[in-house]
Design a protein around this motif. Structure first.
Motif: not given
Ligand code: ATP
Length: 236
Positions: A164, A172-173, A176, A195, A197-199, A201
């Motif tokens: 990202s 990024t979305k 991912f 990143n 939080r997103q990873s 998740q």
């Protein structure tokens, strides 16, 4: 295919960076490796790929010791790496970059046309730009090429370093969700990301690296709920 890292140690010259990296990527699992800048995340991926030598510890790919195997042979065994900074050939087209990805593995070269189709289904944008020089693509598109190129070698386990970096939230979305889809198709993923939080998740399992040591692990959700992880990595 299971990847097991046991107490990895690695150094740049006299400076030891990895002290005790122990983690497992079970077959088809999505694993995140998080940690502060300089914790040794990139170094861990480079050690697994064989780009830097091990000073201690052991790495097993499906039970086979790959600790001293040359990098190219690890690729033949099914290890893929999407390096930090993408490292494309900017003067070559998107498709030429992708075909190079298949060339590094004998088994992959024989089925490259089918794989190219799958990769273009995953990233339709790359098919639209297949004749464009990769150096002229946006950062997000270049990241897609880097992931797609690694996929062309039909990896069983994919190491992905900071995909990202420099991308907009939207791209990024996209990147991912492509990684999640690749994982759904059966490829184990070891993702290094700022990143956090997103990873977390995305991850089935996650590990926290501090000063070259794994200090915490749990499911992605467990680490998201962990107050210490929240304070250290999610408080922004
Ligand atoms: P970042 O998110 O900043 O990339 P990281 O967790 O991936 O952090 P590494 O890049 O693995 O960390 O770096 C770990 C340590 O090794 C850092 O202190 C870094 O300065 C050092 N280091 C990295 N590459 C080299 C190199 N080629 N030569 C010497 N030291 C290096």
């Amino acid at each position: 295919m299971k990847l097991e890292l046991r107490s990895l140690q690695a150094a740049y010259g006299k400076i030891q960076v990895l002290w005790d990296v122990t983690l497992t990527v079970e077959a088809g699992q999505f694993v995140a490796l998080i940690g502060a800048n300089g914790a040794g995340k990139t170094t861990t991926l480079r050690a697994v790929s064989g780009l830097i030598p091990l000073k201690g510890g052991q790495m097993l790919l499906e039970g086979q010791d790959i600790s001293r195997m040359p990098s190219a042979q690890r690729v033949q065994q099914g290890l893929g790496h999407v390096p930090e900074g993408r490292q494309l050939f900017p003067g070559m087209t998107v498709q030429e970059n992708l075909e190079l990805g298949a060339q590094v593995r004998t088994a992959a070269w024989q089925v490259k046309d089918q794989t190219l189709r799958r990769v273009y289904d995953l990233f339709p944008r790359l098919e639209e730009r297949k004749s464009q020089l990769s150096g002229t693509l946006s950062g997000g598109e270049q990241q897609m090429v880097a992931i797609a190129r690694a996929m062309m070698a039909l990896p069983k386990v994919l190491l992905v370093d900071e995909p990202s970096l420099g991308l907009s939230p939207l791209l990024t979305k996209v990147v991912f969700s492509a990684l999640k889809e690749i994982n759904r198709q059966g490829v184990g993923v070891l993702l290094v990301e700022q990143n956090v939080r997103q990873s977390l998740q995305l991850a089935d399992q996650a590990y926290v690296l501090e000063n070259g040591q794994v200090v915490r692990s749990g499911s992605g959700q467990a680490l998201l709920d962990d107050p210490e992880v929240q304070q250290a990595y999610l408080a922004f």
